[in-house]
Structures are given as C-alpha cells and as structure tokens.
Design a protein around this motif. Sequence first.
Motif, PDB file in Angstrom:
ATOM      1  N   SER A 261       0.817  -1.201   0.000  1.00 38.52           N
ATOM      2  CA  SER A 261       0.000   0.000   0.000  1.00 38.52           C
ATOM      3  C   SER A 261       0.857   1.260   0.000  1.00 38.52           C
ATOM      4  O   SER A 261       0.398   2.317  -0.355  1.00 38.52           O
TER       5      SER A 261
ATOM      6  N   LEU B 259      -7.375  -2.110  -0.061  1.00 39.13           N
ATOM      7  CA  LEU B 259      -6.566  -2.188  -1.276  1.00 39.13           C
ATOM      8  C   LEU B 259      -7.430  -2.592  -2.453  1.00 39.13           C
ATOM      9  O   LEU B 259      -7.321  -2.037  -3.552  1.00 39.13           O
TER      10      LEU B 259
ATOM     11  N   LEU C 118      -9.792   1.830 -10.219  1.00 40.33           N
ATOM     12  CA  LEU C 118      -8.981   2.060 -11.403  1.00 40.33           C
ATOM     13  C   LEU C 118      -9.181   0.994 -12.461  1.00 40.33           C
ATOM     14  O   LEU C 118      -8.696   1.089 -13.565  1.00 40.33           O
TER      15      LEU C 118
ATOM     16  N   ILE D 276       2.886   1.026  -4.270  1.00 35.57           N
ATOM     17  CA  ILE D 276       2.240   0.977  -5.584  1.00 35.57           C
ATOM     18  C   ILE D 276       1.654   2.327  -5.938  1.00 35.57           C
ATOM     19  O   ILE D 276       0.970   2.951  -5.149  1.00 35.57           O
ATOM     20  N   ILE D 277       1.918   2.745  -7.161  1.00 33.05           N
ATOM     21  CA  ILE D 277       1.354   4.011  -7.614  1.00 33.05           C
ATOM     22  C   ILE D 277      -0.025   3.706  -8.144  1.00 33.05           C
ATOM     23  O   ILE D 277      -0.200   3.379  -9.320  1.00 33.05           O
ATOM     24  N   LEU D 278      -1.030   3.810  -7.292  1.00 34.15           N
ATOM     25  CA  LEU D 278      -2.367   3.383  -7.672  1.00 34.15           C
ATOM     26  C   LEU D 278      -3.077   4.372  -8.559  1.00 34.15           C
ATOM     27  O   LEU D 278      -4.184   4.151  -8.993  1.00 34.15           O
ATOM     28  N   SER D 279      -2.426   5.504  -8.833  1.00 33.11           N
ATOM     29  CA  SER D 279      -3.125   6.519  -9.601  1.00 33.11           C
ATOM     30  C   SER D 279      -3.060   6.259 -11.102  1.00 33.11           C
ATOM     31  O   SER D 279      -3.674   6.968 -11.873  1.00 33.11           O
ATOM     32  N   VAL D 280      -2.303   5.212 -11.515  1.00 29.61           N
ATOM     33  CA  VAL D 280      -2.190   4.966 -12.955  1.00 29.61           C
ATOM     34  C   VAL D 280      -3.403   4.192 -13.429  1.00 29.61           C
ATOM     35  O   VAL D 280      -3.664   3.102 -12.982  1.00 29.61           O
TER      36      VAL D 280
END
Lengths: 456, 361
Positions: free
Chosen positions: A229, B34, B41, A232-236
């Motif tokens: 958490s 998570l 996304l 990771i670049i979750l914005s991609v």
Amino acid sequence: MTINTLAKGGWHREQMTCFQKMEKVIVAMQDPDMGMKMRNQRLLITVIPHAMTGKDIIDWLMQNYNINEEESLHLGGFLVQYGYIYPLKEPRCLVLRPDESPYRFQTPYFWTSTRWPVSELDYAIFLAKKNIRKQGELMEYEKERYSVLHKRINHTWDFVVMQAREQLRASKQRRKADRIVTECQEQAYWLINRPPPGAPNALDMGLERPSSCTTRMTLWPLNAMICCSNTIILSVRAYVLMCRFVKYSEQYQNHDPIMQGCLPSNPWISDDTAHWTMNAALVPIPTRLRVERWSFSFMELLSDAMGRQEFMMYLEKEFSAENLCFWQACEEIRHGESSKIVEKVEEIYKNFLAPGAARWVNIDSKTMDKTLEGIKHPHRFVMDDAQMHIYFLMKKDSYPRYLKSDLYKSMLSKAIVPQETKKSVFPFVRRQRHSSPSPAQAAEDSRSKGPQAGSD
Amino acid sequence: MRSPLIPEMATQEVQLNETLAHLKSESESLKSKLEEERAKLHDVELHQVAEKVEGLGQFVMKTRRTLKGHGNKVLCMDWCKDKRRIVSSSQDGKVIVWDAFTTNKEHAVTMPCTWVMACAYAPSGCAVACGGLDNKCSVYPLSLDKNENLAAKKKSVAMHTNYLSACSFTNSDMQILTSSGDGTCALWDVESGQLLQSFHGHAADVLCLDLAPSETGNTFVSGGCDKKANVWDMRSGQCIQSFETHESDINSVRYYPSGDAFASGSDDATCRLYDLRADREVAIYSKESIIFGVSSVDFSLSGRLLFGGYNDYTINVWDVLKGTRVSILFGHENRVSTLRVSPDGTAFSTGSWDHTLRIWA
C-alpha cells in the motif's frame, strides 16, 4: 524407477484437480438435454444398452468445446485412459478409436477418485474371481501379483476366496448383458489402478507435494501488504497500463522471429546459421533490425555488446565516457565475486570518485557524500545510488542525443538488411549442420593466448 | 509448589493471542481497502484494449530437432546465451549439455541423486548449475577435456533443507538464485558458497522463479504450492508484491519481456498474466477443453505469444493481448515438463516425461 506416491495412501492434490475437471466433462456428456445420444450396441450376440461409438464421443467434444478433431481425439483419449469411459470390444486396450467401436460411461462407483486409495483386498478378490471363473484366465503378470498377494495377506485369504465366490454367484443371477457390463467396468478400473508392467501409468504424477512443511507465520503476508500500500502508484489508470502491452508488442513484432520470421532464414528451419553469424556479438557491420532496436530503450542499447561499444565511442567524442566506464565498473561489483568487492570499490574510488581522479564522475553532492560514507565499510550495494544517478543521467541526456547523432544515423544507414534465402530447389536434400565452438572452448582459447591477445 | 512465573506466562500468552488477532483483523481491513482502491482504477480489461489489434493468422510450428539420450523423464532445461546450446536434467540423475542445432551431446554429468529438477546455464557458457533431491545446487565448470570427469571440479553452492525446485544465475556466473521445497528462495555467492540473502514468505514449497529484466535489475518473482506468486527485492529480502488468484500450485513463472508484468502457469490448467504496476491479474488464458495442469510457460520475443507446456502432452500457444488460443501443438508422448524460448527468440525447446527434448520453430 518412479516414486510411488500411491503407496502413501494420500490424496494426490494435482490428480484431484484433474479428476474433478474430467468428471465435469463426463457429467456434461450425460446431460439429458445437451449430452450424448446413446443407443444399444451389439456385442457379438448380446445387446448392450446405453452405449456410444468412438465417433459419437469425438463429434460431441468437437461441437461442445469448439475444438478440432485432433484435439477432440486427444481429450477423449484421456477420458478413456483415466477410466471414465471404457471400451466394450477390446476391454484391455484403453484407447479411443474414432470409428464405430462401442464405448460406455464408467459407473461412478468405479471412478478412480471415488475408490481411493486402492484397496489391496479388493484387488485380491478381483484376481481370485478371475482365477476361479476360468482357470488360466489370469495373465502372466496377474498370476505373479496373485501369488505375491497370497503371501502378503495370507491371513485373510479365506475371506478373499469366500468373497470372490459370493460375487461370482450373485453375478450368475444377472442378465448376460449386465454381467458383461459389470465385468468390463471392473476390468477397466483395475487396468488403470494396477496397470500391467510396461504399460503407461496414467496415475504417475511424480513427486508428492507439498512436502511436509510447517505452516509459516501468517504475519509475513501482512508485512507484504503494508509494503504494497505504500509503494504501488495506484493513480495509474488501467487503460494506460493495458495500452503499454499493445505498444510493446507492436514495437517488437518485426523483431520476433517466431511471429515474423527472420532474415536470411531461421537457422532451425533452414539449417543455415547465417542469421547467427550476422548477429554475432561483434561484427563489422550489424543488421538493420539490430541497430533499430538500440533506439527502443536505453537498456536495449546497453545490453548489446556492439551497442555499448558504439555508445562508448559517442561518449568519448563528448568527453563523458567516464560515465559509462563508471557504470560498468559498478555492475562488476554488483554481480561479481564477494571476495573481490573491497578491492573493486577501492579501484572505483581511485578512478572515479576521489578528488582529482583521472575519470571523475559528476554526481550530486548528497549522493557523493552518502557513497563516500558507505565506502568506509564496502559492501555489494554500496555503489547503487551513485550508479543509478549516472545511469539516469546517461539515459535522459546522452542517450537521446546519441540517437540523433551522425554516428548513430550512419550506422543505421549502412546496416545490412539480409536477403531472404529462397527455399532450396531440392527441399529433400538437407544441408549439413555445422557445429560451432562452444563458449567454454572460446574462453579456454583466450586464456591460453594470454595477455598478448589484449582485452575486449 | 507452583512456580510464580506461570500466571505471568499465561497472561503473556493471552496478550500474544490478542495481538495476533488484532493484527489479523487489521490485515483483513487493509486487504479490502486495497481491493477498493484497485477496483476504482479497474476500468478496462486487456483484451478490450486489444480489440483494435490485428488478429494473428494460422501458426505453423513444427518439431525441428528431437534430442534423444536421456534414460528417464526430462525435468528441466535451459538455453545457453549462444542461442544453440542447451543443458537438460532428468529423473535418473543425468545432466546433459547439447548443441541442439547439431543434436550432438557435448557433456554429461551423473548427479549423486535422482530427480534433478533444476538446471541452469551460466551466462558465460562455461558452467552449468543443477540440483534436486540432494537439496543442493552444484556448479559444474564445463571442461573441454573429454577424459575429465566433470564431477571432479564440482562446486557445492546452495544448501536447502528440502528439494531444489529451480535455480538461475543472475547477471553473471558469480551468483545463483535458488528456490526449494523448504518454502524459501535464496541468493548465493558461487565462489564461496556463502548465503547472501534468503527470502521467506511462501507458506509451502516454492516451485519456480524468474529474474526481472529491469534496468535496475533487483527483483525476481517466485511461485509456489501456496498458490501465491511473490515478487521480491533481492537487496533487502522483502516480499514487495504478492498475487493469489490461482486455484492450485503455481508450477512456472516468467516475466513479460518489458519487465512490467509476468505470466504464471498452474495445476488449475490456466495461465495468468499479472501487471506489476496495476498490482493485479489482467488476463487468464484458459479453455474448457484444457483439463490438465500447465507445467511451464514462456513468452515469444515480442511478448505477443505465450507458450504453455501442459501435463496432457501438448503445447498451447496463446495470444497474450486478446486472450485467445492461437494454436495447439502435438508431438510429445508424455507430459511436457519444461519449456523455454531461445535467447534470440528463433525457437523454443520443450522437455518431456517421454525422455526427449524437442526444438520447435
């Protein structure tokens, strides 16, 4: 010699997955609406109900799974091999024939997955029945096993013979068709679970796993999750990421010999090694595809010996060759022997980092301070930060300029595009396949030539 | 007379259990958080994006070489960087080095154990590593002297407490990465045999591993009997990502050529693609008619094709982008246990329980 996992008597996990899947197919085949059409089959003078032909099986599989005949025969073959379908005509031959040969579904009672583990007692009773029914009906290997069992479970032998007699008596009271069916079912079951010597063992599954392991601490996954958490670049967005796969495949498609072929020809197909000779590590003139690939990414350029050589020449012109030399020296520490780390780190310090060094590299002060501190206690990764800094410097600055340079452009223009070798006029004549010196040989040769050979 | 320590220990035990329970629930809530974030996304699937990509035509691949010489099941193989030599290992303890192009055997070693499940070619081409039921990984320098027994110069490098399932050299001949039935992976210095780093986190046997082709080259992925595929940082020994979507043992893992993703093959008869940046599974390669497990997977050079060797003796070729099966190849007479694409992508090699290896192109 196979390691006999059945002897352990445990459920073999991998087999269970396969059995469950096969059983799903079998159940679908017997579905009243969508399943197979079964009919009576004539076996000599007896009529056996609920049977189907090999061809029926193959057609059904082709239709329902959208596969061709070869694959259908292959899949159906496994259903027979594992005993879910058995042949009526040649019961000892567990093979699926794509013709009018009759087959039947095995009763779930005799599914290998149902009656597991296999019981020695049951096998003894089965062999005893055969023995009593017709003296000499036992095959040679069955006779051997019979006598082995007789010795091993001698104490229960009366029970075995009694059971065998009872079962035979009960079966005599059945209709002939039913008797034949039951005999076939039983025979098929034992052919699989006690195969004749030399026959392929369908249940051979290799080493048992998992081996006895203690359950590991469940705290480890927690650790991983916390790291996840954070990093990771979750914005991609997924769309962007999926497009990268498409882009990569398109870019490399022409370079993929299996997809597009290769010039002049694929050595494995034509027996001609020209493709390998033209693309050897260091050649006077490289191929066009190879030079093009250097422009795909900095890593591509650096992983090609020739690309690296060319890039070094370019950097020398720009008076920044020390960057690549430094990077290479750092790589040698990272991947080299543990025993040489200290001396290599000293060398790097002397040549690249010390004030007034001959090939001083330009690193930002923060990284330089950290590295110099780390050098006091050298370890494998002590140069990592500095190495990365220089790597990205070259990647962002020198590399793009190299691709625009005359050096690269002229290399690209004079690069070879090999002619495709026309298939030979006499395709039956096979070319002689030439052997090549092994890498071990090449290493030996350069060693024996000694220092006069010079370094690469 | 009761020791005064016992009531304290009881309290400690209760506290420990409470802490574990608390940690467990925190772990569960983090997990669902998570998933929530990921779902936001997750707006498109790979095969949807690939709809506009041109489909692949008919594929004609045949066996171009058959290598006969092993006396029992072939369990593992690896290519040499020279693109034509391979090393293979088998159940009977033999390790053979072949020039696959001419089909000549160049070296042979007899290991002191059976079930040699792992073998690897050194990047220099001058040595091979192998191991299996001996719980070790040993390095054999390839001698050119025909009379010399290769076993004489053998170097024992790795020591595990259970069978060796896979091994791989890193970027040089000097370091080896291993995975084992003891549930761990480990990185070793070849020269000294020293353990450089160990990797703990799998809950059962680790069956396979693959090194990442990244520019900073510091990670690898492993798959195991716990149905998990874990990505590790080689420097710190930490597991940095974990994926658990398979329904059975993971027999093989292989990075996508760009290093952004990896594929896995499992006993559940599916291959799956996991994207490291999206941190999730992005494709499943399966068909109802494929019932038997996948033993090994590898990508073609461009990453467009995924080859899977299966326990039903076949090789299935998948279109990685569209998720469809392009071709099925028959030929082996027993299960395919190992599959690798050659370093320049001109062919791939398979090893099988039918004692042979085949080169396909």
